[in-house]
Design an enzyme around this catalytic site. Sequence first.
Site, PDB file in Angstrom:
ATOM      1  N   GLN A 140       3.430   5.476  -4.945  1.00  0.00           N
ATOM      2  CA  GLN A 140       3.549   4.242  -4.181  1.00  0.00           C
ATOM      3  C   GLN A 140       2.692   3.142  -4.792  1.00  0.00           C
ATOM      4  OE1 GLN A 140       3.344   5.195   0.266  1.00  0.00           O
ATOM      5  NE2 GLN A 140       2.639   7.105  -0.648  1.00  0.00           N
ATOM      6  N   ILE A 142       1.075   0.410  -7.390  1.00  0.00           N
ATOM      7  CA  ILE A 142       1.645  -0.588  -8.302  1.00  0.00           C
ATOM      8  C   ILE A 142       0.673  -0.947  -9.420  1.00  0.00           C
ATOM      9  CG2 ILE A 142       3.170  -1.525  -6.527  1.00  0.00           C
ATOM     10  CD1 ILE A 142       1.219  -3.826  -6.118  1.00  0.00           C
ATOM     11  N   HIS A 158       7.378   1.442  -5.669  1.00  0.00           N
ATOM     12  CA  HIS A 158       7.081   0.118  -5.131  1.00  0.00           C
ATOM     13  C   HIS A 158       6.927  -0.942  -6.217  1.00  0.00           C
ATOM     14  CE1 HIS A 158       5.376   2.048  -1.188  1.00  0.00           C
ATOM     15  NE2 HIS A 158       6.696   2.081  -1.259  1.00  0.00           N
ATOM     16  N   CYS A 212      16.382 -21.167 -18.241  1.00  0.00           N
ATOM     17  CA  CYS A 212      16.125 -20.796 -16.841  1.00  0.00           C
ATOM     18  C   CYS A 212      14.931 -21.576 -16.276  1.00  0.00           C
ATOM     19  CB  CYS A 212      15.923 -19.289 -16.697  1.00  0.00           C
ATOM     20  SG  CYS A 212      15.731 -18.772 -14.956  1.00  0.00           S
ATOM     21  N   GLY A 249      -3.747  11.440  -1.976  1.00  0.00           N
ATOM     22  CA  GLY A 249      -4.336  10.140  -1.681  1.00  0.00           C
ATOM     23  C   GLY A 249      -3.418   9.195  -0.947  1.00  0.00           C
ATOM     24  N   SER A 251      -1.845   7.905   2.882  1.00  0.00           N
ATOM     25  CA  SER A 251      -2.121   7.908   4.311  1.00  0.00           C
ATOM     26  C   SER A 251      -0.940   8.413   5.123  1.00  0.00           C
ATOM     27  CB  SER A 251      -2.481   6.493   4.772  1.00  0.00           C
ATOM     28  OG  SER A 251      -1.415   5.599   4.482  1.00  0.00           O
ATOM     29  N   ASN A 275      -6.599  14.721   0.220  1.00  0.00           N
ATOM     30  CA  ASN A 275      -6.941  13.422   0.781  1.00  0.00           C
ATOM     31  C   ASN A 275      -8.377  13.452   1.293  1.00  0.00           C
ATOM     32  OD1 ASN A 275      -6.331  10.774   1.356  1.00  0.00           O
ATOM     33  ND2 ASN A 275      -5.064  11.190   3.135  1.00  0.00           N
ATOM     34  N   GLU A 277      -9.197  12.442   4.196  1.00  0.00           N
ATOM     35  CA  GLU A 277      -9.149  12.735   5.628  1.00  0.00           C
ATOM     36  C   GLU A 277      -7.768  13.248   5.986  1.00  0.00           C
ATOM     37  OE1 GLU A 277     -10.197   8.971   7.186  1.00  0.00           O
ATOM     38  OE2 GLU A 277      -8.335   7.983   6.573  1.00  0.00           O
TER      39      GLU A 277
END
EC number: 2.3.1.-
Length: 310
Positions: A140, A142, A158, A212, A249, A251, A275, A277
């Site tokens: 996820q 970037i 993403h 352009c 890592g 959530s 993770n 948590e």
Amino acid sequence: MQPLQIAPCRLLYGLYRGLKSPASTGTRICPTMARPSSNMADFRKLFAKAKHIVIISGAGVSAESGVPTFRGAGGYWRKWQAQDLATPQAFARNPSLVWEFYHYRREVMLSKEPNPGHLAIAECEAQLREQGRRVMVITQNIDELHRRAGTKNLLEIHGSLFKTRCTSCGIVAENYKSPICPALSGKGAPDPEAQDARIPVEKLPRCEEAGCGGLLRPHVVWFGENLDPAILEEVDKELTLCDLCLVVGTSSVVYPAAMFAPQVSARGVPVAEFNMETTPATNRFRFHFQGPCGTTLPEALAPHETGNVS
């Protein structure tokens, strides 16, 4: 370039087509299973036998490189959280402000390096490839830190901070300029007291394709936008084929990625969460290893002395 649309997929992507925060979905991940194990030896036995491993990574793995996550308490740039600025509506209202935010993030990333978690994943992929086994990373993030660590099999669902897309002609291009345009030089300070630069739109990053000159935007998926259907098809294929899944890592609150690992677990494939948590999905998984990914992953993914176990 056509607007992003969702192609039919076998998993539950149809329920969560666009990038969404938990508040916008009102969705809970259920049902649960027994409390997950933290027995590393048991995980290592499964890892030794796995032929097709999928690793789903989120902001937590990059946080250990000093990358701001813009999550939770203190997760602000100036007075805004990421979901305030990472939207098509925010860009339409104030492209200067949104570009300041992304310029800051780009400049930060140029000073960061992959951490032991990224390196353990890349080294694992390389070692298992020699054994005829497959590792695919679905991230996820970037920030391109997986790529810089050496990961080859990589789906950046993403997008990337270092790609742009023209709002006029649709061309997507890599862009590592620092600054990305002269008007953003020295701009983007994250302090709450910093003044907005209010850069005229004609001085923001512009397309360099002949004839352009359109306004560029970051080639990332913003909240409310659909993920690239071609990438989702690849994700679907990998999740369907995998015989071991690691969630690293993340959530497990941003959709549709939050549904990937629970769907793998639902068909009986072992899933291990790494993770700092617990997450809303933790009790769906076979394993949970708490602590920094840079500490837990090198141990978990270390090569076995005799290679894979038959």
